[in-house]
Design a protein around this motif. Structure first.
Motif: not given
Lengths: 258, 403, 625
Positions: C99-122
């Motif tokens: 559970l802890l490991a997948t929580f780490g993944v959640v955090l990483v994906v959140q920022d990865a999405v921000l970096m790749i797709w930008g902040p705006e709603d699409l």
């Protein structure tokens, strides 16, 4: 004087009778073996006596007091000690801590927040461990014990409430042959010294015939016979039930112990 | 003189620090401003906001700073949590020795920081938080706010809504204070002007979790002639898409909060429903000289149109500069005294921070939606000055605790 | 009537989307027992990848229908990578570490999405061919809704065929039923887990991609869906796909019709439903009783030992350092230390419940929040001074735990965890909506300490004494008869019963005790921050607590305290220097999980013991030489 008496005990599962009309009495010093092939109703019987299974009808009395309707923990408090077929100990406590906790419970102190459990009833716990030969392993966690050792811890646990009746479900299952004899000799000695009684189920006929003072044979939920080891051995119906099951017993071994 | 009072204000530790780090160049010792916002939680709004204040900061320092001292902004993320905002506020005050605080987006975070400002007696210029409470019930000496709060935003829309023939109204708003107070104020104000109006339904989707199909159907069932919408962001997009598919908006008037802000209008694209009455910011169309200058500079620097967040960030920074310049000091009491009634030039024109409730008179644009080249735009807009819609002196006196 | 029918269809369309995502989660849990927090992230990635494929692939026209399966497969591939590179390394760790490991993944994906797709709603296009609506009984029903409604049963049928008509599916079912048996049969567990995780990821990705025509793709998608999906999985019964289907329909319809009857209840409706269903059916609608060993898995047979003398010296040193901190650090350092102390108490109270008691709480923030509000209201509404108001915190926390705990102790395993979550959400919703008492989301302001404690030094000492003392008390309780009793109930309920212990009763007492200390932490937090908001009772706060306990090590006593200190430090310092603090913390958590699967403290203690075991031998050798 009768310690333990069972009358008209019945239980069926979905219409299929597991135990029908079981009666028995136990007196101090008596060691009663409950035997029979798989599915004979031994475990159901056993679980009704420990309070885990509620019977359909009948009565189970300890010193005249009705046990049916009581929870396992209440039955334990009345002076019944038990062991499990598949050992159940507290894996992340040490052997000594297991015993100490049972003693703490026996003395009604489990809710204490201020005392240090580790220093309570230490000597009594060690004495019990010495009795079952587990003192050298007192500080090991139960999670790493060998199975035979766990069985001995279970026996010690069953003795913490100063029981008048010991219920042991296959006490030697999973142990090496020599260990079995040792354990059962020990149990027999305890029963004798403390003048209590004991009921056990067992698959190993050597164990049964060497140590039981009397034997009850069940088949398909029905009592086949009850008697001394000699009587049961000579019973034709018992021989028929066990014929082909591969269970043999050695009469000389019985004599040797007796 | 100014320098001496700075040192006094900074206290013993500050003196040691400034001796250590600035050496002989003490005249150029920067004025530190602490800035807090929800950068990681709400990037769609706060990143343009940051562009805004950074541009303003460059302009200020290019013009020689404040009274010969450059301005330095130390910016922190509040992680979208009021508790963390308090932590970084304390960090900025204790460790960075900032002279004042600015920023915040969410109302509850703004209130939390405002409370710290009150406790520690330090000036806080709030940028975004919309809750009326900020300058009214929870108002105090040390907090000032730039953006017009919920009440004037609604009041501007009520003016337009009252002109509509519609009598059966429904509302849809996110289920938290901003949505609740918007609807409450809207209903009270509109009913006061138009006693003939009936309120036929209200929907309260959880923020960020709208069940759009069900909400649209529930609204349609009440057969309203007009709808007042307060949802925004992804919720609004879902609501509009479902509403369009199911024909909810056909023949109905819609009055909608904030929808004209580029942050929310741009993603709608061709789904934009024409004819909605909205508040917002028609960035590309405003041709006042102040705004044209801002627009040109912003586009030159960032290569895109500014969003409303950019205006807010830019104007907050400019407000801080104006207060610092007027105070001629970084002493909190002098800053507070200077902030009351300070005039600030913004892309929307000159604004004043009202002494009576510490609210700026920044205004807002009201207009209508239209679709142009597959994109949502704001048309028929007018600028409404804040001072015309902010609560009157009597109401302020009644609701705002005395200092 | 017609309206009700179309509202019913709307509910079914939502249910289908929920079911797709929930079925994947349920299958993963059923086989691998992983509480996959990152399932919502996979869902969000499905949506973003589909968006990019539609907008930038240049396929034109009907490419949504191509993008849909491609996005789902893409997410399946990511799931496969995640399983092989991360989860596989920690299957032997204590159950909750994944559970802890997948929580780490959640955090990483959140920022990865921000970096790749930008902040705006699409906003993607509508589904080609299904853009409009059809009229059924005078009501406009979106064609795409009808497509979704039919897709749910189709996926259910395909999954049924997979599980009942293929060898692999039979193994999956067997593993869901009894993991050890399958292992004993010589089945390659690793590849089975990989396959199941990939399938789950595929379904999550498909569920996400299917959202594209329904609304905006945004950063908040992961957290919006994950809790709801957990609710569906639990109501349905863990590991039971058909149960998930039923539960999805219940939740979908409840939302559709609930807003007609109780439009204000949107925040809490699902959680109320889950609480009621779990109280009536402790294993969900279609689930089977879990083996009682779940709690025992938390301990993993590790014995708690009192500190060795050397560690005692280290402890004294730490205590002296903490007492001397006002002379060593700045006001800000004291501030941070105060926050750490409060969280350490919060984590320690959660640890007594979860680690010692074996009842893993996903909703410990309920008691923290109740404590915060109790203290704040006592100070603001009753006008009590801080000293008395601080007492109100633990009392409200304990009272809440008394009520919630009574229900929770009747459940076990993840069902218990989810019921704690439901109660926490109900608490959160009450704090959020009972504006006249709690101030709603604008909170309660001006909760500042008494004059003597208002300086950072004084409040630091106050917190240090209260939290430090409480942690020592909690520690003492673990070694008291009551602590032994709790550990016993966790390890073997049947044996506890056989030595006269009423497990349920003692667990309930543990709930109350832990609620008390969590409430105490909450009360201190209120005075520390000067204000209280509903977020003190939010899922985020509960998760923070859980992360602290797991990071430090759930099987040790010092672990939660160390975890609280490390996690608080990470959050404060990393977010000071970068916007991408989530990615940094996520990576750190993942690395820590892989490096110290038993938790940091347990790992250190084991190394220390090993070193002590070797050292005498080395010394003797040296002497001999």
């Amino acid at each position: 004087m009768i310690t333990f008496s069972v009358r008209g005990l019945r239980k069926s599962y979905g219409g299929v009778p597991a135990v029908r009309e079981m009666d028995l009495d136990l007196r101090p010093g008596e060691i009663l073996a409950l035997i029979g092939p798989n599915g004979a109703g031994k475990s159901t019987c056993f679980n009704m006596m420990t309070g885990q299974v509620v019977p359909d009808a009948g009565s189970i009395r300890l010193f005249g007091r009705e046990l049916i309707g009581l929870k396992p923990r209440q039955i334990w408090r009345l002076g019944v000690g038990r062991t499990f077929q598949i050992t159940a100990t507290f894996a992340s406590l040490t052997v000594l801590e297991n015993l100490q906790l049972a003693l703490i419970s026996h003395h009604h102190r489990i809710r204490a927040l201020l005392a240090r459990a580790g220093s309570l009833y230490r000597d009594e716990a060690l004495a019990l461990l010495r009795l079952v030969g587990m003192e050298p392993q007192a500080d090991r966690p139960c999670s790493i014990l060998a199975y035979g050792d766990l069985k001995r811890v279970e026996l010690a646990l069953a003795l913490t409430n100063d029981p008048k009746l010991l219920l042991m479900d296959e006490p030697t299952a999973g142990m090496a042959p020599r260990e079995r004899i040792e354990l059962m000799r020990l149990v027999a000695r305890i029963v004798g010294e403390r003048n209590i009684c004991m009921l056990f189920t067992e698959h190993d006929m050597d164990v049964v015939f060497a140590h039981a003072t009397s034997i009850m044979v069940l088949n398909r939920g029905r009592l086949v016979t009850r008697g001394s080891p000699g009587e049961v051995r000579d019973n034709a119906e018992v021989q028929a039930i066990y014929l082909g099951s591969g269970a043999v017993y050695d009469a000389d071994a019985v004599k040797g112990v007796a | 003189m100014a320098i001496r009072s700075v040192s006094a204000a900074l206290g013993a530790m500050g003196v040691v620090a400034s001796c250590l780090f600035s050496g002989p160049g003490r005249a150029a010792e920067p004025i530190k401003v602490g800035e807090i916002n929800s950068y990681s939680t709400l990037p769609a709004f706060t990143l343009p906001y940051r562009n805004g204040w950074q541009m303003a900061l460059e302009e200020i320092n290019a013009a020689g700073g404040i009274n010969g001292r450059p301005v330095e902004v130390i910016s922190r993320d509040d992680n979208g949590k009021p508790g963390d905002a308090v932590t970084v506020a304390n960090e900025l005050l204790s460790r960075e020795n900032v002279s004042l605080l600015m920023g915040t987006f969410f109302s509850h975070i703004g209130l939390a920081v405002s409370d710290v400002a009150k406790q520690r007696k330090v000036l806080f210029v709030a940028a975004e938080p919309l809750t009326d409470a900020m300058t009214m019930e929870q108002g105090h000496r040390y907090t000032f706010r730039l953006r017009p709060p919920t009440r004037p935003q609604v009041a501007v829309l009520v003016e337009e809504a009252a002109k509509l023939p519609a009598k059966r109204w429904a509302t849809v708003a996110p289920n938290y204070e901003y949505g609740q107070s918007s609807v409450a104020v809207f209903k009270a104000m509109l009913s006061a002007r138009r006693p003939d109006i009936q309120w036929v339904d209200e929907q309260w989707p959880a923020q960020g979790k709208i069940d759009a199909g069900a909400t649209v159907q529930a609204l349609a069932r009440a057969q309203p002639e007009a709808i007042f919408n307060v949802t925004f962001g992804p919720d609004l997009i879902k609501l509009i898409r479902e509403g369009n598919t199911r024909g909810l908006f056909e023949g109905k008037a819609v009055v909608s909060m904030l929808t004209g802000e580029p942050e929310y209008l741009d993603p709608l694209g061709a789904e934009t429903v024409p004819g909605w009455i909205i508040t917002g910011y028609p960035a590309a169309q405003i041709d006042t000289p102040e705004h044209k200058a801002f627009l040109k500079a912003y586009q030159a620097k960032y290569g895109e149109l500014p969003k409303l967040g950019s205006i807010v960030g830019y104007s907050t920074m400019k407000s801080v500069a104006a207060i610092l310049a007027k105070a001629g000091s970084t002493d909190t009491e002098k800053l507070v005294a200077a902030a009351a009634g300070v005039k600030v030039a913004t892309p929307f024109g000159e604004i004043t921070y009202r002494p009576e409730d510490h609210q700026s008179t920044l205004g807002l644009f009201v207009g209508k939606t239209a679709v142009k080249d597959g994109k949502g735009v704001m048309v028929d807009w007018t600028y409404k000055r804040g001072e015309d819609y902010l609560p009157g002196l009597a109401e302020v006196k009644a609701r705002r605790p005395a200092d | 009537m017609e309206f009700l029918f179309s509202q019913f269809l709307t509910g079914l369309a939502s249910a289908s989307s929920l079911f797709l995502v929930a079925s994947g989660l349920s299958i993963i849990f059923g086989v691998s027992r992983i509480v996959n927090f990152a399932h919502g992230s996979l869902y969000m990635l499905g949506a973003y990848i589909a968006y990019s494929l539609v907008e930038h692939s240049g396929l034109g026209g009907g490419n949504f229908w191509i993008a849909l399966p491609v996005a789902a497969l893409g997410v399946a591939l990511l799931g496969l990578l995640l399983e092989v590179t991360l989860l596989r390394k920690i299957y032997h760790a204590p159950e909750l570490l994944q559970l802890l490991a997948t929580f780490g993944v959640v955090l990483v994906v959140q920022d990865a999405v921000l970096m790749i797709w930008g902040p705006e709603d699409l906003l993607g296009p509508r589904a080609p061919g299904l853009a409009g609506a059809v009229r059924l009984f005078h009501q406009a029903i979106p064609q795409y809704d009808l497509f979704l409604i039919s897709l749910g049963p189709v996926v259910l049928a395909l999954l049924w065929l997979l599980f009942h008509r293929t060898h692999w599916g039979t193994l999956v079912r067997a593993a869901t039923h009894d993991r050890d048996m399958v292992a004993a049969l010589g089945v390659n567990q690793a590849s089975l887990f990989t396959g199941v995780f990939t399938l789950g990821a595929l379904l999550a990705g498909l569920g996400g991609a299917l959202q594209l025509p329904r609304g905006a793709v945004s950063h908040a998608m992961d957290l919006q869906i994950i809790v709801e999906v957990f609710v569906v999985v639990v109501i349905g019964g863990l590991g039971n796909v058909f149960g998930a289907f039923l539960a999805a329909i219940i939740i979908g319809e409840l939302n559709a019709f609930g807003i007609l009857v109780f439009p204000q209840m949107t925040l809490v409706l699902t959680f109320l439903a889950m609480a009621v269903i779990l109280v009536v059916r402790p294993w969900g609608l279609r689930g089977k009783p879990q083996s009682l060993a779940h709690g025992a898995a938390v301990a993993g047979g590790r014995v708690l030992r009192r500190l060795p003398p050397a560690a005692g010296k280290a402890f004294l040193l730490v205590a002296v350092l903490l007492l001397a901190l006002p002379w060593l650090g700045s006001g800000y350092a004291l501030n941070v230390a105060t926050e750490m102390a409060i969280y350490a108490l919060f984590a320690a109270s959660l640890h007594l419940l979860s680690g010692i008691g074996g009842m893993v709480s996903f909703g410990h923030a309920a008691y923290f929040g109740l404590g915060s509000y109790g203290a704040a209201l006592a100070a603001k509404s009753l006008g009590l001074p801080m000293e008395l108001a601080l007492l109100a915190g633990p009392l409200t926390g304990a009272l809440g735990a008394l009520v919630y705990g009574w229900f929770c102790v009747r459940l076990s395993g993840v069902y218990l965890s989810m019921l704690t979550l439901a109660f926490a959400q109900i608490t959160y919703a009450v704090a959020f909506q009972w504006s006249s008492l709690t101030g709603g989301d604008n909170g309660i302001l001006g909760v500042w300490p008494s004059h003597w404690a208002s300086g950072p030094v004084a409040f630091y000492y106050l917190t240090l004494v209260v939290c430090g003392g409480s942690i020592l008390i909690l520690r003492h309780i673990v070694f008291s008869p009551f602590g032994y009793t709790l550990r016993a109930c966790r390890d073997s309920e049947i044996r506890a019963d056989a030595i006269g212990i009423d497990a349920r009763h003692h667990r309930w007492l543990a709930f109350i005790l832990c609620g008390f200390f969590a409430g105490l932490a909450g009360g201190l937090f209120a005075f520390f921050k000067g204000s209280v908001f509903p977020d003190s009772a939010s899922i985020g706060t509960s998760v923070d607590g859980l992360v602290m306990v797991l990071l430090g090590g759930i099987q040790t006593l010092t672990g939660p305290v160390v975890g609280a200190v490390i996690y608080t430090a990470l959050r404060i310092f990393v977010s000071t220097y970068t916007d991408y603090w989530r990615a940094v913390i996520g990576v750190v958590i993942i690395l820590l999980v892989v490096a110290f699967p038993q938790g940091i403290v347990a790992w250190t203690a084991d190394r220390f013991q090993a070193w002590r075991a070797i050292r005498p031998a080395v010394k003797t050798k040296e002497k001999a030489a």
